[in-house]
Design an enzyme around this catalytic site. Structure first.
Site, short mmCIF file in Angstrom:
data_model
loop_
_atom_site.label_atom_id
_atom_site.label_comp_id
_atom_site.label_asym_id
_atom_site.label_seq_id
_atom_site.Cartn_x
_atom_site.Cartn_y
_atom_site.Cartn_z
N GLU A 1 87.16 118.86 37.33
CA GLU A 1 86.95 118.49 35.93
C GLU A 1 88.20 117.80 35.39
O GLU A 1 89.31 118.26 35.64
CB GLU A 1 86.61 119.76 35.14
N SER B 1 83.92 117.62 31.14
CA SER B 1 83.23 118.71 30.46
C SER B 1 82.76 118.23 29.11
O SER B 1 83.01 117.09 28.71
CB SER B 1 84.18 119.90 30.27
#
Length: 156
Positions: A44, A70
Site C-alpha cells: 500500500e 487505500s
C-alpha cells in the site's frame, strides 16, 4: 496534468526522494515493481502519498504505481497499473524524464513516447530477479495473477 517521469524501483527510494525535496510540482512519480508479483503482494502506497501531501505537493505531483492505494489516499494518483512492471507491463519501460499525462476527466493515463521507442525498450528489458526466492512471499509472487484480475491465487 503532463509532467516528467521520476522513476523509482521501490517505495522506499521514492519516499526518500520526496523527503529530500527532490520531487517538485509538475513531476509524475513512477513507483514500480510493487505489483502482485513484483512487491510481492501489492504493498500500500500511503506513505509516499502522505509525504507528498506533507510537502505541500498533494495537488501538484502525479503518482502512478503497480502497487495499491487505500481509501486514505487522494490526489492525482493511479494505482493497480496492469500489467505490472515485473511481468513486462509498459510501466517497466518508463524512463526518467519521459512525459506522462494523467487526465482524470478523460480517464487517460498516457506515456508520451512513440510505439517504436517502447518496442525498443521492451526488446532490451529483462525481468528483475525476484525479491524473495523462498517462503510464502516467493510462492505468492510466483503464483499471483495480475491486479486486473484481483491479484489472487484462484488460477492455481
Amino acid at each position: 496534468m503532463t509532467g516528467p517521469a521520476r522513476v523509482f524501483e521501490d517505495e522506499q527510494s521514492g519516499l526518500a526522494a520526496i523527503l529530500a525535496g527532490k520531487i517538485v510540482a509538475g513531476d509524475v512519480m513512477v513507483l514500480r515493481y510493487l505489483g502482485p508479483k513484483g512487491g510481492p503482494g501489492m504493498p500500500e502506497m500511503l506513505a509516499p502519498t502522505g509525504a507528498l501531501v506533507g510537502q505541500g505537493l498533494g495537488e501538484s505531483v502525479g503518482l502512478i504505481t503497480d502497487g495499491r492505494f487505500s481509501g486514505g489516499t487522494w490526489g492525482m494518483v493511479v494505482g493497480h497499473v496492469a500489467p505490472e512492471a515485473a511481468v513486462g507491463g509498459t510501466i517497466a519501460f518508463i524512463q526518467e524524464g519521459d512525459l506522462i499525462t494523467i487526465d482524470a476527466h478523460r480517464l487517460l493515463l498516457q506515456l508520451n513516447v512513440s510505439e517504436e521507442e517502447i518496442a525498443r525498450r521492451r526488446a532490451a528489458w529483462t525481468a528483475p530477479k525476484p525479491r524473495y526466492t523462498r517462503g510464502v512471499q516467493a510462492k505468492f509472487a510466483f503464483n499471483a495473477c495480475t491486479a486486473s484480475k484481483g491479484a489472487v491465487l484462484d488460477n492455481y
